[in-house]
Design an enzyme around this catalytic site. Structure first.
Site, PDB file in Angstrom:
ATOM      1  N   TYR A  61       0.841  -1.199   0.000  1.00  0.00           N
ATOM      2  CA  TYR A  61       0.000   0.000   0.000  1.00  0.00           C
ATOM      3  C   TYR A  61       0.879   1.253   0.000  1.00  0.00           C
ATOM      4  CZ  TYR A  61      -3.206   3.595   1.732  1.00  0.00           C
ATOM      5  OH  TYR A  61      -3.925   4.755   1.894  1.00  0.00           O
ATOM      6  N   GLU A  62       1.974   1.198   0.741  1.00  0.00           N
ATOM      7  CA  GLU A  62       2.882   2.345   0.836  1.00  0.00           C
ATOM      8  C   GLU A  62       3.911   2.366  -0.301  1.00  0.00           C
ATOM      9  OE1 GLU A  62       4.432   2.416   4.853  1.00  0.00           O
ATOM     10  OE2 GLU A  62       2.511   3.088   5.647  1.00  0.00           O
ATOM     11  N   GLU A 121       4.205   1.282  16.179  1.00  0.00           N
ATOM     12  CA  GLU A 121       4.995   1.122  14.958  1.00  0.00           C
ATOM     13  C   GLU A 121       4.096   0.995  13.736  1.00  0.00           C
ATOM     14  OE1 GLU A 121       8.094   0.705  12.276  1.00  0.00           O
ATOM     15  OE2 GLU A 121       8.130   1.463  14.309  1.00  0.00           O
ATOM     16  N   VAL A 127      -5.004  -2.433   8.955  1.00  0.00           N
ATOM     17  CA  VAL A 127      -6.268  -3.140   8.747  1.00  0.00           C
ATOM     18  C   VAL A 127      -6.288  -3.538   7.283  1.00  0.00           C
ATOM     19  CG1 VAL A 127      -8.789  -2.924   8.712  1.00  0.00           C
ATOM     20  CG2 VAL A 127      -7.460  -1.889  10.583  1.00  0.00           C
ATOM     21  N   GLY A 175     -14.312   0.866  11.297  1.00  0.00           N
ATOM     22  CA  GLY A 175     -14.166   1.098  12.729  1.00  0.00           C
ATOM     23  C   GLY A 175     -13.167   0.168  13.392  1.00  0.00           C
ATOM     24  N   GLY A 218      -9.932  -0.119  12.790  1.00  0.00           N
ATOM     25  CA  GLY A 218      -8.712   0.611  13.131  1.00  0.00           C
ATOM     26  C   GLY A 218      -8.845   1.353  14.450  1.00  0.00           C
ATOM     27  N   ASN A 266      -0.420  10.014   3.031  1.00  0.00           N
ATOM     28  CA  ASN A 266      -1.455   9.044   3.401  1.00  0.00           C
ATOM     29  C   ASN A 266      -2.657   9.764   4.013  1.00  0.00           C
ATOM     30  OD1 ASN A 266      -2.979   6.876   4.226  1.00  0.00           O
ATOM     31  ND2 ASN A 266      -1.251   5.744   5.083  1.00  0.00           N
ATOM     32  N   TYR A 302      -6.376   9.791  12.154  1.00  0.00           N
ATOM     33  CA  TYR A 302      -5.752  10.264  13.390  1.00  0.00           C
ATOM     34  C   TYR A 302      -6.299  11.621  13.823  1.00  0.00           C
ATOM     35  CZ  TYR A 302      -2.524   6.358  12.932  1.00  0.00           C
ATOM     36  OH  TYR A 302      -1.997   5.109  12.827  1.00  0.00           O
TER      37      TYR A 302
END
Length: 166
Positions: free
Chosen positions: A24-25, A82, A86, A94, A96, A123, A130
Site C-alpha cells: 500500500y505504501e 509502529e 487493517v 471502525g 482501526g 497518506n 488520526y
C-alpha cells in the site's frame, strides 16, 4: 471481530499484513523482517515488541497494532505504535479505531506518559483517521534513520565500541 493480544502463532499472518501495508505504501521491497526475526524479537528471552490482533469469526487476522516501549528524556515511559494495519477490504469499518483504542488502553495500563507514531505525509486516509481521533500531528519534527548498510558503514569512535562491549 475480536481483538486480543497477539501470540507467536499469529506471526505468519502478521507478517503477511505487514507486507500488505508495504505494498500500500509502495515499498514492498523494503520489508526485510523475517518470521524468525519476529519470533526472536517478540517471543525470545528479551521481547522488544508487543501487538494486538483483530480476527474475524474464522480466526483469520485482519488487523494488527504493533507497538514497543520507548523512553522520552522529557516525559519518561512511552509507547510507540509502529504500525496499525487493517486489511484493505475492512478499512473504514471502525476496526482501526478499536485497535487504536486497545493500544491506548495498553499505554494507560503500562503507565506510559505518551503514545507516539508516524504517518506518511501523502497518506490522507490515515491522517484523517488520526485527526478524527483528536491526535496532534507535529509538522516540526523530521525523522532520522540509518539503514542496516549505513549502520555497518558508519565509523564509530573506538571508545564507543569499547563502551558497548566492555
Amino acid at each position: 471481530m475480536h481483538i486480543r493480544r497477539g501470540r507467536e502463532a499469529d506471526l505468519p499472518q502478521v507478517l503477511s499484513l505487514i507486507q500488505e501495508l508495504a505494498e500500500y505504501e509502495k515499498a514492498p521491497q523494503e520489508v526485510t523482517n523475517t518470521l524468525a526475526d519476529m519470533q526472536r524479537d517478540g517471543f525470545g528471552p528479551e521481547p522488544i515488541f508487543g501487538f494486538f490482533v483483530a480476527e474475524d469469526t474464522t480466526s483469520h487476522i485482519v488487523g494488527i497494532a504493533l507497538y514497543y516501549t520507548a523512553y522520552s528524556t522529557w516525559k519518561g515511559r512511552m509507547l510507540y505504535l509502529e504500525d496499525l494495519v487493517v486489511t484493505e477490504a475492512l478499512r473504514g469499518t471502525g476496526l482501526g479505531k478499536r485497535l487504536f483504542d486497545t493500544v491506548v488502553a495498553e499505554a494507560r495500563h503500562t503507565g506510559a506518559k505518551r503514545l507516539k507514531w508516524q504517518v506518511l505525509e501523502w497518506n490522507e486516509p490515515a491522517i484523517g483517521f488520526y485527526k478524527k481521533l483528536g491526535a496532534h500531528l507535529d509538522p516540526e519534527w523530521h525523522n532520522g534513520n540509518l539503514t542496516a548498510e549505513q549502520l555497518l558503514a558508519y565509523s564509530c569512535d573506538p571508545a564507543a565500541e569499547a563502551a558497548v562491549h566492555g
